[in-house]
Enzyme design. Structure first.
Site, PDB file in Angstrom:
ATOM      1  N   SER A  39       0.847  -1.205   0.000  1.00  0.00           N
ATOM      2  CA  SER A  39       0.000   0.000   0.000  1.00  0.00           C
ATOM      3  C   SER A  39       0.871   1.239   0.000  1.00  0.00           C
ATOM      4  O   SER A  39       1.975   1.243   0.568  1.00  0.00           O
ATOM      5  CB  SER A  39      -0.885   0.025   1.250  1.00  0.00           C
ATOM      6  OG  SER A  39      -1.506   1.295   1.383  1.00  0.00           O
ATOM      7  N   TYR A  42      -2.042  -0.579  10.107  1.00  0.00           N
ATOM      8  CA  TYR A  42      -2.106  -0.975   8.694  1.00  0.00           C
ATOM      9  C   TYR A  42      -0.808  -0.558   7.988  1.00  0.00           C
ATOM     10  O   TYR A  42      -0.202  -1.346   7.256  1.00  0.00           O
ATOM     11  CB  TYR A  42      -3.318  -0.318   8.043  1.00  0.00           C
ATOM     12  CG  TYR A  42      -3.544  -0.664   6.588  1.00  0.00           C
ATOM     13  CD1 TYR A  42      -3.989  -1.926   6.199  1.00  0.00           C
ATOM     14  CD2 TYR A  42      -3.321   0.288   5.586  1.00  0.00           C
ATOM     15  CE1 TYR A  42      -4.202  -2.234   4.859  1.00  0.00           C
ATOM     16  CE2 TYR A  42      -3.540  -0.009   4.250  1.00  0.00           C
ATOM     17  CZ  TYR A  42      -3.976  -1.272   3.895  1.00  0.00           C
ATOM     18  OH  TYR A  42      -4.187  -1.575   2.564  1.00  0.00           O
TER      19      TYR A  42
HETATM   20  N1  LIG Z   1      -8.687  -0.924  -1.910  1.00  0.00           N
HETATM   21  C1  LIG Z   1      -7.679  -0.086  -1.643  1.00  0.00           C
HETATM   22  O1  LIG Z   1      -7.829   1.149  -1.651  1.00  0.00           O
HETATM   23  C2  LIG Z   1      -6.309  -0.621  -1.392  1.00  0.00           C
HETATM   24  C3  LIG Z   1      -5.245   0.293  -1.391  1.00  0.00           C
HETATM   25  C4  LIG Z   1      -3.952  -0.166  -1.149  1.00  0.00           C
HETATM   26  C5  LIG Z   1      -3.750  -1.501  -0.926  1.00  0.00           C
HETATM   27  N2  LIG Z   1      -4.797  -2.364  -0.919  1.00  0.00           N
HETATM   28  C6  LIG Z   1      -4.481  -3.777  -0.674  1.00  0.00           C
HETATM   29  O2  LIG Z   1      -4.934  -4.547  -1.764  1.00  0.00           O
HETATM   30  C7  LIG Z   1      -5.270  -5.860  -1.333  1.00  0.00           C
HETATM   31  C8  LIG Z   1      -6.685  -6.197  -1.791  1.00  0.00           C
HETATM   32  O3  LIG Z   1      -7.564  -5.236  -1.208  1.00  0.00           O
HETATM   33  P1  LIG Z   1      -9.076  -5.027  -1.705  1.00  0.00           P
HETATM   34  O4  LIG Z   1      -9.348  -3.574  -1.613  1.00  0.00           O
HETATM   35  O5  LIG Z   1      -9.326  -5.753  -2.983  1.00  0.00           O
HETATM   36  O6  LIG Z   1      -9.842  -5.739  -0.497  1.00  0.00           O
HETATM   37  P2  LIG Z   1     -11.294  -6.413  -0.431  1.00  0.00           P
HETATM   38  O7  LIG Z   1     -12.198  -5.793  -1.426  1.00  0.00           O
HETATM   39  O8  LIG Z   1     -11.664  -6.369   1.015  1.00  0.00           O
HETATM   40  O9  LIG Z   1     -11.004  -7.928  -0.863  1.00  0.00           O
HETATM   41  C9  LIG Z   1     -10.140  -8.686  -0.062  1.00  0.00           C
HETATM   42  C10 LIG Z   1      -9.930 -10.051  -0.649  1.00  0.00           C
HETATM   43  O10 LIG Z   1      -9.050 -10.757   0.231  1.00  0.00           O
HETATM   44  C11 LIG Z   1      -9.724 -11.870   0.793  1.00  0.00           C
HETATM   45  N3  LIG Z   1      -9.377 -11.998   2.193  1.00  0.00           N
HETATM   46  C12 LIG Z   1      -9.580 -11.111   3.183  1.00  0.00           C
HETATM   47  N4  LIG Z   1      -9.169 -11.625   4.360  1.00  0.00           N
HETATM   48  C13 LIG Z   1      -8.701 -12.872   4.082  1.00  0.00           C
HETATM   49  C14 LIG Z   1      -8.165 -13.911   4.864  1.00  0.00           C
HETATM   50  N5  LIG Z   1      -8.019 -13.791   6.197  1.00  0.00           N
HETATM   51  N6  LIG Z   1      -7.796 -15.059   4.254  1.00  0.00           N
HETATM   52  C15 LIG Z   1      -7.941 -15.207   2.908  1.00  0.00           C
HETATM   53  N7  LIG Z   1      -8.448 -14.261   2.119  1.00  0.00           N
HETATM   54  C16 LIG Z   1      -8.826 -13.106   2.695  1.00  0.00           C
HETATM   55  C17 LIG Z   1     -11.212 -11.594   0.593  1.00  0.00           C
HETATM   56  O11 LIG Z   1     -11.966 -12.789   0.525  1.00  0.00           O
HETATM   57  P3  LIG Z   1     -12.864 -13.293   1.774  1.00  0.00           P
HETATM   58  O12 LIG Z   1     -13.857 -12.234   2.030  1.00  0.00           O
HETATM   59  O13 LIG Z   1     -13.435 -14.591   1.381  1.00  0.00           O
HETATM   60  O14 LIG Z   1     -11.907 -13.489   2.877  1.00  0.00           O
HETATM   61  C18 LIG Z   1     -11.202 -10.866  -0.742  1.00  0.00           C
HETATM   62  O15 LIG Z   1     -11.094 -11.784  -1.797  1.00  0.00           O
HETATM   63  C19 LIG Z   1      -5.085  -5.850   0.188  1.00  0.00           C
HETATM   64  O16 LIG Z   1      -3.822  -6.375   0.519  1.00  0.00           O
HETATM   65  C20 LIG Z   1      -5.151  -4.380   0.545  1.00  0.00           C
HETATM   66  O17 LIG Z   1      -4.472  -4.092   1.754  1.00  0.00           O
HETATM   67  C21 LIG Z   1      -6.061  -1.958  -1.150  1.00  0.00           C
END
Ligand SMILES: NC(=O)c1ccc[n+]([C@@H]2O[C@H](COP(=O)([O-])OP(=O)(O)OC[C@H]3O[C@@H](n4cnc5c(N)ncnc54)[C@H](OP(=O)(O)O)[C@@H]3O)[C@@H](O)[C@H]2O)c1
Length: 251
Positions: free
Chosen positions: A146, A160
């Protein structure tokens, strides 16, 4: 994009953790569209995981979903080994599964702290340690960190940020460990991307947009395109890099 549009990853096998929703689902679809066989993990959203797999198969690709809670190190190890056993090898690991909990340090709970460390850091260590046993020269390890690793413009994100800083440093050291084996290790550091974790119409979205040069949230598809590049043979000279894709959040 159809299955035939780009075949750069033909014959490759990828594992995308947290591939059922959000950025991970976009990454799984993109890698599959370039010819990779793709396994995804999830912890609870089995219906959404099944939809990601079905969409890839409908386009003629190979895909499977594995329930593996990233808080359970044994489940993560098993997911890596199951991918290699079922799909025949493991060439690309994308550590995408992530957890977010926000709160001031004064009252941040130990449970939330341990969850963020387990999902955002320990699971990444475990998956990489297990995956590198399977990888040959040309292997690719990509973590989704991130921008908050380096920029934390609001209170409440300290833990975080700690976890995302950890994977940034880890990436540098791993590049040294695995470079001699021909395996690259990189970390993509997104800014705000419109997902369930950080919806573009959420309570904090306008504040986030105010920090961005573009003033626009990113999409999972945009992050997936950078993953696909780093996963390709063309990116062999890029390793140990922490690459921002953040709409100018850090400009
Ligand atoms: N969105 C943003 O603005 C942003 C910015 C910077 C970085 N990121 C990073 O990008 C990555 C993806 O984020 P996102 O925004 O796509 O999140 P999201 O919409 O919450 O999706 C998260 C994904 O990870 C899975 N997941 C969550 N907890 C888990 C666990 N304990 N074990 C296995 N799978 C798990 C979820 O599936 P389940 O619900 O089935 O667990 C889902 O497929 C993360 O590492 C996040 O920190 C996101």
């Amino acid at each position: 994009m159809t299955q035939a549009a780009n075949t750069k990853l033909n014959g490759k096998v990828a594992l995308v953790t947290g591939g059922s929703r959000g950025i991970g689902a976009a990454i799984a679809a993109r890698l599959a569209s370039e010819g990779a066989a793709v396994a995804i993990t999830y912890s609870s959203s089995s219906e959404q995981a099944d939809k990601v797999v079905a969409a890839i198969r409908a386009n003629g690709g190979r895909a499977m979903a594995i329930r593996a809670d990233a808080q359970d190190a044994d489940a993560v190890r098993l997911a890596v080994n199951t991918t290699a056993a079922e799909l025949g090898s493991l060439d690309i690991l994308v550590n995408n599964a992530g957890a977010l909990a926000a709160g001031h340090i004064a009252d941040f709970s130990m449970d939330d702290y341990q969850k963020l460390i387990a999902v955002n850091v320990t699971a990444v260590f475990v998956a990489i340690q297990e995956a590198q046993h399977h990888m040959k020269a040309g292997g690719r390890i990509i973590t989704i960190g991130s921008v908050n690793s380096d920029y934390v413009p609001v209170p409440g994100l300290s833990v975080y940020a700690l976890t995302k800083g950890a994977v940034a440093s880890f990436t540098r050291g791993l590049a040294r460990d695995l470079g001699p084996q021909g395996i690259t290790v990189n970390n993509i550091q997104p800014g705000p991307v419109d997902t369930e974790m950080n919806p573009a119409n959420g309570a904090f979205a306008d504040t986030m947009r105010s920090y961005m040069a573009t003033g626009q949230y990113g999409t999972g598809i945009q992050i997936a395109s950078l993953v696909a590049y780093l996963a390709s043979e063309e990116a062999a000279f890029i390793t140990g890099a922490n690459l921002k894709a953040d709409g100018g959040f850090d400009a």
